[in-house]
Write an enzyme that holds these catalytic residues in place. Structure first.
Site, PDB file in Angstrom:
ATOM      1  N   ARG A   1      14.771  17.508  40.044  1.00 55.35           N
ATOM      2  CA  ARG A   1      15.760  18.035  40.993  1.00 55.35           C
ATOM      3  C   ARG A   1      17.030  18.394  40.224  1.00 55.35           C
ATOM      4  NH1 ARG A   1      16.855  13.771  44.992  1.00 55.35           N
ATOM      5  NH2 ARG A   1      14.986  14.536  46.048  1.00 55.35           N
TER       6      ARG A   1
ATOM      7  N   ARG B   1      23.696   3.401  47.872  1.00 57.10           N
ATOM      8  CA  ARG B   1      22.624   4.289  48.353  1.00 57.10           C
ATOM      9  C   ARG B   1      23.049   5.725  48.079  1.00 57.10           C
ATOM     10  NH1 ARG B   1      17.942   5.586  49.822  1.00 57.10           N
ATOM     11  NH2 ARG B   1      16.762   4.619  51.498  1.00 57.10           N
ATOM     12  N   LYS B   2      22.196   6.677  48.380  1.00 56.61           N
ATOM     13  CA  LYS B   2      22.543   8.081  48.155  1.00 56.61           C
ATOM     14  C   LYS B   2      23.701   8.492  49.049  1.00 56.61           C
ATOM     15  CE  LYS B   2      19.252  10.225  51.386  1.00 56.61           C
ATOM     16  NZ  LYS B   2      18.130  11.171  51.495  1.00 56.61           N
TER      17      LYS B   2
ATOM     18  N   GLY C   1       7.236  14.944  56.368  1.00 56.79           N
ATOM     19  CA  GLY C   1       5.965  14.251  56.199  1.00 56.79           C
ATOM     20  C   GLY C   1       5.993  12.774  56.507  1.00 56.79           C
TER      21      GLY C   1
ATOM     22  N   CYS D   1      13.208  13.926  55.211  1.00 53.95           N
ATOM     23  CA  CYS D   1      13.796  14.905  54.289  1.00 53.95           C
ATOM     24  C   CYS D   1      13.828  16.302  54.915  1.00 53.95           C
ATOM     25  CB  CYS D   1      13.013  14.941  52.979  1.00 53.95           C
ATOM     26  SG  CYS D   1      13.072  13.391  52.055  1.00 53.95           S
ATOM     27  N   GLY D   2      12.930  16.559  55.848  1.00 58.85           N
ATOM     28  CA  GLY D   2      12.910  17.846  56.540  1.00 58.85           C
ATOM     29  C   GLY D   2      13.891  17.939  57.687  1.00 58.85           C
TER      30      GLY D   2
END
Length: 585
Positions: A131, A245-246, A503, A508-509
């Site tokens: 990424r 965390r992110k 998924g 993430c979508g």
């Protein structure tokens, strides 16, 4: 380390922003959440990390009950793989050698994510997704060609995806190639550093920044500075590489809110105050498997020159005070909940260089009645004689030849620049208007990468899915296309409907912001055996009236999704069944 006193930068205000908006202020939070701060014990405000040998590390007194990822960080500093060139030695080892030692196995499965490398152990053992960092989604033809050259050598395993953060992800990478790939990225002005795990993700901005006739402010300078600051100009910045965390950030520059501020940990919302241009601030937006929350007002405004000091202060508060136990409860909103919005604001304020933070401005510059524009096709730029062309990239997936062709088109017709969007599409800017018709006749635009996608395809987004992601429960990209094609045969839709696929529950979508969202799951088929399915969400919205969608139906077998989506489109979105349409003809 970067000094906080050196972070203020001079920005000229956008020429039209001193005419402030009189629209009502954004409100995404109930009154109780914006009330007085929660009572917090003084020792709770003690920083949980300390600087040791140039890196921030969790203090021993706060290590009880920490999650496994925190233990991995304590055992070996991930940034040393880059900053002390540990990747060179790691890349020389075979996978058998690596897997034989706990430390090196953790290196490839966890710590390499700090370099943007994700081992696909479950589905593609020994191969990695990489990424990048691509602030504001702006890239060049040279960068695109370089990435194409990387993935081409990996054959069927090599491909690229446009992500929901205006970014590139490339697939098929093998460890021995990584040192040279990192050098190649640097040679074309790219980096993958600090793009995964507990780091700041790609800064998002207006995809048509600087060329948009209706933009509020050009977001590119801010996004670039944020990215350079976070990575210390791609050298690595340990100040912010050990977050709980992110953490996501965006700078809003459009009335369209292409930047999706409500799902970011920090969103800069353009606003004037006393004749000065700056930003109101939203904080805490996030999606996770267990909880999804929209960002809420911090009740704070900063002048444009203080974008970096404010970012630094928010990140320091999160780094210092965020909990590091259950990973499902370590995003920044959990800290805001614990401290209360005023308590969190106070922690940010005391970390500002001046120790002060102005209250929110009432002069919000975002027009909340704005109808979101479609960027597909040809559109005039603010620069006379130039246009930009929006192209549809089906579910964001490209092959090496596709990327080379995009680079050629950008050079031939534009300025050698490409723009990526959070909806996984691509824009070619700076095309002489006299050349647009020739560009539209290019074979590349006549096939998959259309400037005029069908009404349902144009809003289609899909995460990686089980083809490459070990966490995904179902395949998403091909299935999203297949189901959409089926639905288009069943109904005619009068306006675009955004459909997102993810998924697994990590979302993430971003299915919760879609008009219709699909979250992968396992369910029971007609014979009672487990089959791939999806939980279906309806009602998500983006823009000034943003709203998180809700479950419509759980556990729908993927084979049954077409008719169900057609039914939803008829009931909720004014679609007309094709049979009736044909009869009326």
């Amino acid at each position: 380390m970067t000094s906080s006193t050196s972070l203020s930068l001079r920005f000229s205000p956008p020429p039209h922003t001193l005419l402030s908006s009189t629209k009502p202020r954004r409100s995404l939070i109930v009154a109780a959440q914006t009330a007085e701060s929660t009572a917090v014990e003084a020792d709770r405000l003690e920083p949980r990390v300390e600087l040791r040998d140039g890196f921030f590390i969790l203090k021993e007194k706060f290590r009880k009950g920490i999650n496994p990822q925190e233990k991995v960080k304590i055992e070996s500093e991930p940034m040393k793989l880059f900053m002390e060139n540990g990747i060179e030695e790691l890349a020389k080892k075979s996978m058998e050698e690596i897997d034989s030692e706990k430390l090196t196995k953790e290196d490839i499965d966890v710590r390499l994510k700090w370099l943007g490398l994700f081992h696909r152990r479950k589905h593609q053992y020994g191969k990695f997704m990489m990424r990048l960092k691509l602030p504001n989604g702006v890239t060049t033809s040279a960068q695109t060609r370089y990435l194409a050259s990387v993935i081409r050598k990996y054959g069927e395993d090599g491909c690229a995806d446009v992500t929901t953060r205006q970014n590139w992800q490339i697939r098929g990478v093998v460890l021995p190639d990584v040192p040279e790939i990192l050098k190649g990225l640097a040679s074309v002005g790219l980096t993958s550093l600090q793009s995964g795990m507990d780091n700041v993700r790609n800064p998002v901005g207006n995809p048509i920044a600087g060329i948009d006739p209706d933009e509020i402010v050009d977001t590119r300078p801010y996004s670039n500075l944020l990215s350079q600051f976070i990575t210390a100009n791609s050298r690595g910045n340990p100040e912010f590489s050990n977050l709980p965390r992110k953490w996501n950030v965006c700078v809003v520059g459009s009335h369209d809110l292409y930047e999706h501020p409500h799902i970011n940990d920090l969103a800069y919302m353009p606003a004037n105050k006393d004749g000065r241009f700056g930003f109101n601030l939203l904080v805490g937006g996030f999606f996770s498997a267990k909880r999804c929350e929209e960002a809420i007002p911090l009740d704070a405004w900063v002048p444009a020159d203080d974008v970096l000091p404010l970012c630094k202060a928010v990140l320091e508060a999160f780094r210092d005070l965020g909990t590091r136990g259950n990973r499902q409860k370590t995003r920044m909103m959990w800290l805001i909940d614990e401290l209360g919005i005023e308590g969190f604001r106070a922690e940010v304020e005391k970390r500002m260089p001046s120790g002060k933070l102005e209250r929110e401005s009432s002069e919000d510059l975002v027009n909340k009645q704005w109808e979101r524009r479609d960027y597909f096709g040809v559109h005039p730029q603010k620069q006379e004689g130039l246009s930009y062309i929006g192209l549809h990239v089906p579910v964001g997936r490209l092959q090496a030849d596709d990327m080379d062709e995009l680079a050629r088109l950008a050079d031939t017709y534009g300025s050698g620049e490409l723009r990526l969007t959070v909806e996984q599409n691509i824009i070619i800017p700076n095309v002489e208007t006299s050349k647009t018709q020739a560009l539209l006749q290019e074979p590349f635009l006549k096939n998959r990468f259309s400037p005029e996608p069908s009404i349902l395809m144009k809003g289609l987004v899909a995460c990686t899915g089980s083809q490459f992601c070990g966490q995904a429960i179902i395949e998403t990209k091909l299935r999203a296309l297949k189901v959409t094609e089926e639905v288009e045969r069943l109904v005619a839709v009068p306006k675009p409907v955004r459909m997102h696929w993810t998924g697994c529950p990590n979302t993430c979508g971003q299915v919760q912001v879609a008009d219709i969202g699909f979250m992968g799951c396992l369910t029971r088929g007609e014979n009672g055996k487990p089959v791939e399915g999806a939980d279906v969400y309806v009602g998500g919205r983006v823009g000034s009236d943003s709203h998180i969608g809700e479950i419509y139906k759980k556990g729908v077998p993927v084979t049954d999704l077409g008719p169900l989506v057609a039914e939803i489109l008829v009931k909720e979105f004014g679609a007309v069944p094709r049979v009736r349409e044909e009869n009326e003809d």
